[in-house]
Design a protein around this motif. Structure first.
Motif, mmCIF file in Angstrom:
data_model
loop_
_atom_site.group_PDB
_atom_site.id
_atom_site.type_symbol
_atom_site.label_atom_id
_atom_site.label_comp_id
_atom_site.label_asym_id
_atom_site.label_seq_id
_atom_site.Cartn_x
_atom_site.Cartn_y
_atom_site.Cartn_z
ATOM 1 N N ASP A 7 0.841 -1.195 0.000
ATOM 2 C CA ASP A 7 0.000 0.000 0.000
ATOM 3 C C ASP A 7 0.876 1.245 0.000
ATOM 4 O OD1 ASP A 7 -2.163 -1.686 0.099
ATOM 5 O OD2 ASP A 7 -2.565 -1.365 2.233
ATOM 6 N N ARG A 16 -4.258 1.558 -2.255
ATOM 7 C CA ARG A 16 -4.232 0.173 -1.795
ATOM 8 C C ARG A 16 -3.855 -0.762 -2.937
ATOM 9 N NH1 ARG A 16 -4.325 0.843 3.464
ATOM 10 N NH2 ARG A 16 -6.020 2.136 4.209
ATOM 11 N N ASP A 17 -3.118 -1.789 -2.600
ATOM 12 C CA ASP A 17 -2.740 -2.834 -3.547
ATOM 13 C C ASP A 17 -3.811 -3.919 -3.476
ATOM 14 O OD1 ASP A 17 -1.625 -4.925 -4.968
ATOM 15 O OD2 ASP A 17 0.216 -5.018 -3.790
ATOM 16 N N ASN A 59 1.780 -5.474 3.747
ATOM 17 C CA ASN A 59 0.762 -6.151 4.543
ATOM 18 C C ASN A 59 0.653 -7.612 4.129
ATOM 19 O OD1 ASN A 59 -0.021 -3.643 5.768
ATOM 20 N ND2 ASN A 59 -1.070 -3.153 3.865
ATOM 21 N N GLY A 63 -4.308 -8.535 6.088
ATOM 22 C CA GLY A 63 -4.332 -7.084 6.239
ATOM 23 C C GLY A 63 -3.463 -6.553 7.363
#
Length: 83
Positions: A7, A16-17, A59, A63
């Motif tokens: 991210d 965000r990825d 991450n 998450g």
């Protein structure tokens, strides 16, 4: 192999990825984030600006933040700001 998500935190916005990448371990994930930070900085410099406060969070699949790669830590800064 584990899936790592990268991210991008850039000047107050977060990208965000959504897909992540399957990589062997956190060491490879860290190197991937460093390479990405350097590429982003090169692009920024080619347009006449650079923000060293940006970072990439690595991450896991749940998450959880595993590591933060700061742009300023991705390069060696030398020279003096005094003229």
């Amino acid at each position: 192999m584990a899936r790592y998500f990268f991210d991008l935190h850039e000047c107050g916005s977060v990208t965000r990825d959504p897909e992540g990448q399957e990589l062997p371990d956190i060491d490879v994930a860290r190197e991937t984030a460093i390479e990405s930070a350097r590429a982003i900085m090169c692009y920024e410099l080619s347009h006449g600006h650079l923000c060293l406060s940006c970072h990439i969070d690595i991450n896991d699949n749940e998450g959880r933040n595993l590591e933060r790669v700061a742009f300023r830590d991705s390069v060696e800064i030398s020279g003096s700001s005094a003229s």
